[in-house]
Design a protein around this motif. Structure first.
Motif, PDB file in Angstrom:
ATOM      1  N   ALA A  12      -3.953  11.711 -11.316  1.00  0.00           N
ATOM      2  CA  ALA A  12      -4.805  11.612 -12.507  1.00  0.00           C
ATOM      3  C   ALA A  12      -6.288  11.595 -12.165  1.00  0.00           C
ATOM      4  O   ALA A  12      -7.124  11.882 -13.016  1.00  0.00           O
ATOM      5  N   GLY A  13      -6.601  11.276 -10.921  1.00  0.00           N
ATOM      6  CA  GLY A  13      -7.995  11.129 -10.522  1.00  0.00           C
ATOM      7  C   GLY A  13      -8.759  12.440 -10.620  1.00  0.00           C
ATOM      8  O   GLY A  13      -8.177  13.523 -10.577  1.00  0.00           O
ATOM      9  N   GLY A  14     -10.092  12.332 -10.714  1.00  0.00           N
ATOM     10  CA  GLY A  14     -10.915  13.520 -10.901  1.00  0.00           C
ATOM     11  C   GLY A  14     -11.176  14.315  -9.632  1.00  0.00           C
ATOM     12  O   GLY A  14     -11.417  15.511  -9.677  1.00  0.00           O
ATOM     13  N   VAL A  76       0.860  10.689 -19.011  1.00  0.00           N
ATOM     14  CA  VAL A  76      -0.589  10.859 -19.151  1.00  0.00           C
ATOM     15  C   VAL A  76      -1.293   9.504 -19.056  1.00  0.00           C
ATOM     16  O   VAL A  76      -0.976   8.577 -19.798  1.00  0.00           O
ATOM     17  N   GLN A  77      -2.206   9.434 -18.105  1.00  0.00           N
ATOM     18  CA  GLN A  77      -3.045   8.242 -17.974  1.00  0.00           C
ATOM     19  C   GLN A  77      -4.418   8.610 -18.556  1.00  0.00           C
ATOM     20  O   GLN A  77      -5.168   9.361 -17.939  1.00  0.00           O
ATOM     21  N   GLU A  78      -4.683   8.100 -19.746  1.00  0.00           N
ATOM     22  CA  GLU A  78      -5.915   8.501 -20.442  1.00  0.00           C
ATOM     23  C   GLU A  78      -7.162   8.116 -19.660  1.00  0.00           C
ATOM     24  O   GLU A  78      -8.102   8.890 -19.549  1.00  0.00           O
ATOM     25  N   LEU A  81      -7.667   3.615 -14.667  1.00  0.00           N
ATOM     26  CA  LEU A  81      -7.977   2.191 -14.502  1.00  0.00           C
ATOM     27  C   LEU A  81      -7.462   1.643 -13.174  1.00  0.00           C
ATOM     28  O   LEU A  81      -7.517   0.441 -12.950  1.00  0.00           O
ATOM     29  N   GLY A  82      -6.946   2.539 -12.327  1.00  0.00           N
ATOM     30  CA  GLY A  82      -6.474   2.098 -11.018  1.00  0.00           C
ATOM     31  C   GLY A  82      -5.039   2.527 -10.760  1.00  0.00           C
ATOM     32  O   GLY A  82      -4.316   2.919 -11.674  1.00  0.00           O
ATOM     33  N   THR A  83      -4.649   2.447  -9.488  1.00  0.00           N
ATOM     34  CA  THR A  83      -3.320   2.934  -9.095  1.00  0.00           C
ATOM     35  C   THR A  83      -2.195   2.099  -9.721  1.00  0.00           C
ATOM     36  O   THR A  83      -1.131   2.627 -10.048  1.00  0.00           O
ATOM     37  N   GLY A  84      -2.453   0.794  -9.917  1.00  0.00           N
ATOM     38  CA  GLY A  84      -1.446  -0.068 -10.542  1.00  0.00           C
ATOM     39  C   GLY A  84      -1.212   0.339 -11.987  1.00  0.00           C
ATOM     40  O   GLY A  84      -0.073   0.435 -12.455  1.00  0.00           O
ATOM     41  N   TYR A 143      -9.709   2.708   3.825  1.00  0.00           N
ATOM     42  CA  TYR A 143      -8.298   2.473   3.504  1.00  0.00           C
ATOM     43  C   TYR A 143      -8.045   1.005   3.173  1.00  0.00           C
ATOM     44  O   TYR A 143      -8.786   0.114   3.594  1.00  0.00           O
ATOM     45  N   GLY A 144      -6.952   0.767   2.466  1.00  0.00           N
ATOM     46  CA  GLY A 144      -6.463  -0.596   2.308  1.00  0.00           C
ATOM     47  C   GLY A 144      -5.837  -1.033   3.632  1.00  0.00           C
ATOM     48  O   GLY A 144      -5.161  -0.245   4.286  1.00  0.00           O
ATOM     49  N   ARG A 145      -6.140  -2.304   4.063  1.00  0.00           N
ATOM     50  CA  ARG A 145      -5.602  -2.788   5.345  1.00  0.00           C
ATOM     51  C   ARG A 145      -4.340  -3.609   5.118  1.00  0.00           C
ATOM     52  O   ARG A 145      -4.261  -4.380   4.145  1.00  0.00           O
ATOM     53  N   VAL A 158      -5.238  -5.481   1.554  1.00  0.00           N
ATOM     54  CA  VAL A 158      -6.569  -5.760   1.022  1.00  0.00           C
ATOM     55  C   VAL A 158      -7.401  -4.478   1.110  1.00  0.00           C
ATOM     56  O   VAL A 158      -7.396  -3.784   2.128  1.00  0.00           O
ATOM     57  N   GLU A 159      -8.048  -4.167   0.004  1.00  0.00           N
ATOM     58  CA  GLU A 159      -8.839  -2.934  -0.053  1.00  0.00           C
ATOM     59  C   GLU A 159     -10.153  -3.107   0.711  1.00  0.00           C
ATOM     60  O   GLU A 159     -10.681  -4.217   0.821  1.00  0.00           O
ATOM     61  N   GLU A 160     -10.690  -1.998   1.191  1.00  0.00           N
ATOM     62  CA  GLU A 160     -11.936  -1.978   1.967  1.00  0.00           C
ATOM     63  C   GLU A 160     -13.019  -2.861   1.330  1.00  0.00           C
ATOM     64  O   GLU A 160     -13.585  -3.746   1.981  1.00  0.00           O
ATOM     65  N   ILE A 173      -3.276   0.648   8.391  1.00  0.00           N
ATOM     66  CA  ILE A 173      -3.709   0.958   7.023  1.00  0.00           C
ATOM     67  C   ILE A 173      -2.515   1.284   6.112  1.00  0.00           C
ATOM     68  O   ILE A 173      -1.441   1.659   6.574  1.00  0.00           O
ATOM     69  N   ASN A 174      -2.768   1.137   4.810  1.00  0.00           N
ATOM     70  CA  ASN A 174      -1.788   1.562   3.805  1.00  0.00           C
ATOM     71  C   ASN A 174      -1.974   3.059   3.598  1.00  0.00           C
ATOM     72  O   ASN A 174      -3.041   3.513   3.199  1.00  0.00           O
ATOM     73  N   SER A 175      -0.927   3.829   3.879  1.00  0.00           N
ATOM     74  CA  SER A 175      -1.025   5.291   3.732  1.00  0.00           C
ATOM     75  C   SER A 175      -1.157   5.677   2.264  1.00  0.00           C
ATOM     76  O   SER A 175      -1.537   6.803   1.953  1.00  0.00           O
TER      77      SER A 175
HETATM   78  C1  UD1 Z   1      -5.506   3.912  -2.221  1.00  0.00           C
HETATM   79  C2  UD1 Z   1      -4.928   2.544  -1.889  1.00  0.00           C
HETATM   80  C3  UD1 Z   1      -5.284   2.161  -0.453  1.00  0.00           C
HETATM   81  C4  UD1 Z   1      -4.795   3.253   0.484  1.00  0.00           C
HETATM   82  C5  UD1 Z   1      -5.326   4.605   0.066  1.00  0.00           C
HETATM   83  C6  UD1 Z   1      -4.666   5.686   0.879  1.00  0.00           C
HETATM   84  C7  UD1 Z   1      -4.917   1.257  -3.972  1.00  0.00           C
HETATM   85  C8  UD1 Z   1      -5.598   0.224  -4.771  1.00  0.00           C
HETATM   86  N1  UD1 Z   1      -5.471   1.565  -2.808  1.00  0.00           N
HETATM   87  O1  UD1 Z   1      -6.915   3.763  -2.173  1.00  0.00           O
HETATM   88  O2  UD1 Z   1      -4.695   0.922  -0.101  1.00  0.00           O
HETATM   89  O3  UD1 Z   1      -5.191   2.940   1.799  1.00  0.00           O
HETATM   90  O4  UD1 Z   1      -5.011   4.861  -1.319  1.00  0.00           O
HETATM   91  O5  UD1 Z   1      -5.262   6.927   0.624  1.00  0.00           O
HETATM   92  O6  UD1 Z   1      -3.882   1.777  -4.387  1.00  0.00           O
HETATM   93  N2  UD1 Z   1      -5.038   7.604  -9.221  1.00  0.00           N
HETATM   94  C9  UD1 Z   1      -4.567   7.764 -10.488  1.00  0.00           C
HETATM   95  N3  UD1 Z   1      -5.015   6.936 -11.467  1.00  0.00           N
HETATM   96  C10 UD1 Z   1      -5.910   5.934 -11.228  1.00  0.00           C
HETATM   97  C11 UD1 Z   1      -6.398   5.793  -9.921  1.00  0.00           C
HETATM   98  C12 UD1 Z   1      -5.934   6.625  -8.932  1.00  0.00           C
HETATM   99  O7  UD1 Z   1      -3.759   8.641 -10.749  1.00  0.00           O
HETATM  100  O8  UD1 Z   1      -6.253   5.243 -12.178  1.00  0.00           O
HETATM  101  C13 UD1 Z   1      -4.556   8.493  -8.183  1.00  0.00           C
HETATM  102  C14 UD1 Z   1      -5.662   9.307  -7.554  1.00  0.00           C
HETATM  103  O9  UD1 Z   1      -5.806  10.529  -8.238  1.00  0.00           O
HETATM  104  C15 UD1 Z   1      -5.158   9.501  -6.148  1.00  0.00           C
HETATM  105  C16 UD1 Z   1      -4.336   8.245  -5.869  1.00  0.00           C
HETATM  106  O10 UD1 Z   1      -4.030   7.696  -7.141  1.00  0.00           O
HETATM  107  O11 UD1 Z   1      -4.272  10.611  -6.058  1.00  0.00           O
HETATM  108  C17 UD1 Z   1      -5.095   7.220  -5.015  1.00  0.00           C
HETATM  109  O12 UD1 Z   1      -6.229   6.775  -5.732  1.00  0.00           O
HETATM  110  P1  UD1 Z   1      -7.606   6.495  -5.024  1.00  0.00           P
HETATM  111  O13 UD1 Z   1      -8.570   6.047  -6.035  1.00  0.00           O
HETATM  112  O14 UD1 Z   1      -7.983   7.659  -4.188  1.00  0.00           O
HETATM  113  O15 UD1 Z   1      -7.236   5.273  -4.100  1.00  0.00           O
HETATM  114  P2  UD1 Z   1      -7.939   4.863  -2.778  1.00  0.00           P
HETATM  115  O16 UD1 Z   1      -9.179   4.153  -3.095  1.00  0.00           O
HETATM  116  O17 UD1 Z   1      -8.013   5.996  -1.843  1.00  0.00           O
END
Ligand code: UD1
Ligand code: CA
Length: 508
Positions: A12-14, A76-78, A81-84, A143-145, A158-160, A173-175
């Motif tokens: 969903a990210g830009g 669809v994520q409008e 707001l984050g990966t969670g 990366y997240g550690r 924990v995120e950077e 790191i978290n892949s």
């Molecule tokens: C994320 C991880 C981090 C990890 C890293 C690996 C989290 C909080 N952090 O960080 O621990 O080391 O990936 O690359 O998960 N995305 C969405 N919707 C959102 C946000 C993100 O779809 O609201 C998607 C992005 O498009 C991307 C992926 O999720 O494909 C990761 O998001 P990104 O913001 O790049 O996370 P990182 O900061 O890299």
């Protein structure tokens, strides 16, 4: 194979750092989009369902995902707001309540199915609530550690931006690839907050929640960290592209393909090569190209979506959607456009362009020719400099050249026209009407030689001197006559070609 597996792909990210009108995950690398590689790896795990989270440019991204993975559910994520939050949206879009949920990002083009499958299998075998696919890297910045306790057990990620200076020293790191127990994940997603440096809902917080609940958490370290590496900008994309290519070329060499210069040889992920194929420098084999054994391709050749037969030879050629038969030869400097088919032991030679052309077995188009919208029969030979004039300015028309026809140099075939089996043309023939089998078509006017022309018309030049030295003379009839020497060259040449009435001698 893991049972009851759901895979969530985040896209969903830009991807703003690409600075592109094309969404990051759609950028091509190794003949597929970035997300195309991820979805291929995902498919190898045979999941029950695939849920892709889309946001930015959801139409294009969603359509592409469904082409790569028909049946994938789009969530669809409008707002990002984050990966969670993204995973929560995905879980709401599907009714997965049991089994394993694997989360991956759409921008890791080197990811392979077996690494993903082994991770899911280990997660299930260990009966964990959460598993992290981790990697140990030299530079963990960004990366997240993976934070481990004194016993080495995983405590959280924990995120950077949220890490203490001490935590930033951690190189594990978290892949970004995580596995969850579905029931636990569904419930834990409601408990994550956004009280962190980014103000985002972090998927990675689920690890800490599992620990707090006393559930099992673990990390599986991936040996080959590049498989989980993402490309955020074009420099990283190019670096991953070079690495992907190095891996593909190495794999083919191990399977019996000779590659003279691996660094200038580019092979897309979906290309198929047989053993004993030889690839010479500066060659790109792209798309769905297939090459059969003993064929030699290159140097300086690009083939996209082409099929090359056994022991064919393709030199300095650009080809797209073309089929080259066994033992055929192509090039140097040939341009095979879509719809070209060259039969077994056929030849397309230097400076030849072909399009929608079916060239039969053993047929030859050796030099300086354009073949468009044509069928050339078995064993036919097309003379140098021939043009298949297929376009009348409005529509395209077809030319058919029969079996074992022999057409001479500098012919023009004005389509639609049929040159029969065993027929031929004289040099410079413009074929506008069908030529019956076995006939010879001739359209050029008879030749006339104007004796002494150079002496009369180019006196005092090197040309005239050379002619005189070779014994040229002005004929008797011309020396006494009152010829107008002021005639310009063009009109004389015109007369000579067209047999004009003012001509000093009768054509013979
Ligand atoms: C994320 C991880 C981090 C990890 C890293 C690996 C989290 C909080 N952090 O960080 O621990 O080391 O990936 O690359 O998960 N995305 C969405 N919707 C959102 C946000 C993100 O779809 O609201 C998607 C992005 O498009 C991307 C992926 O999720 O494909 C990761 O998001 P990104 O913001 O790049 O996370 P990182 O900061 O890299
Ligand atoms: Ca990222």
């Amino acid at each position: 194979m893991p049972k009851n597996l759901t895979v969530i792909v985040l896209a969903a990210g830009g991807g703003t750092r690409m600075k592109s009108k094309t969404m990051k995950v759609l950028h091509p690398i190794g003949g597929r989009s970035m997300i195309g590689h991820v979805l291929t790896a995902v498919a190898a795990c045979e999941p029950e369902r695939i849920v892709a989270v889309v946001g930015h440019q959801r139409e294009q991204v969603g359509q592409h995902i469904q082409e790569c993975a028909p049946g994938a559910v789009l969530a669809v994520q409008e707002q990002q707001l984050g990966t969670g939050h993204a995973v929560k949206v995905a879980m709401e879009a599907c009714d997965c309540r049991t089994g394993t949920v694997l989360v991956a990002a759409g921008d890791t083009p080197l990811l392979q199915g077996d690494a993903l499958r082994r991770f899911a299998e280990e997660h299930e075998a260990a009966e964990r609530a959460v598993s992290i696919l981790s990697g140990v890297v030299a530079n963990p910045f960004g990366y997240g550690r993976v934070v481990r306790g004194p016993e080495g057990d995983v405590e959280g990620i924990v995120e950077e931006k949220d890490a203490t200076p001490g935590q930033r020293e951690i190189r594990e790191i978290n892949s970004g690839i995580l596995a969850f127990d579905a029931a636990f994940l569904r419930e834990a997603l409601d408990r994550i907050g956004n009280d962190n440096a980014n103000g985002e809902f972090y998927l990675t917080d689920v690890v800490g929640i599992a620990r707090a609940d006393g559930l099992t958490v673990g990390a599986h370290t991936v040996e080959d960290v590049r498989q989980t590496e993402g490309a955020n900008d074009r420099a990283q994309l190019a670096a991953l592209g070079a690495e992907l290519n190095r891996r593909i070329v190495t794999r083919w060499m191990k399977d019996g393909v000779s590659v003279m210069d691996p660094t200038t040889t580019w092979i897309d992920a979906d290309v198929v090569l047989a053993a004993d194929v030889t690839i010479l420098p500066n060659t790109q084999l792209l798309g769905a190209t297939v090459v059969d054994e003993d064929a030699v391709i290159g140097p300086d050749t690009t083939l996209k979506d082409c099929e090359v037969g056994r022991a064919a030879r393709v030199v300095r050629t650009h080809g797209e959607l073309a089929v080259i038969g066994a033992e055929a030869t192509v090039g140097p400097f040939a341009h095979l456009r879509p719809g070209t088919t060259l039969g077994e032991a056929g030849k397309i030679g230097g400076f030849v362009e072909t399009k929608n052309a079916d060239i039969g077995p053993g047929a030859k188009v050796p030099h300086l020719t354009y073949v468009g919208d044509a069928e050339i029969g078995e064993g036919a030979n097309i003379g140098a400099g021939t043009v298949f004039a297929n376009y009348d300015g409005v529509a395209k028309h077809r030319t058919v050249v029969g079996r074992h026809a022999r057409t001479a140099s500098n012919s023009t075939f004005v389509a639609p026209v049929v040159i029969g089996d065993g027929a031929g043309t004289g040099a410079g023939t413009v074929v506008r009407r069908d030529v019956p089998p076995g006939a010879l078509a001739v359209s050029a006017g008879p030749q006339r030689n104007l004796e002494g022309w150079a002496l009369q018309r180019r006196p005092g030049t090197d040309q005239a001197a050379a002619a005189a030295a070779a014994g040229a003379e002005v004929p008797e009839s011309e020396t006494s006559g009152e010829r107008d020497v002021s005639h310009d060259t063009a009109s004389r040449v015109g007369e000579a070609g067209g047999g004009g009435s003012e001509s000093p001698r009768t054509p013979s």
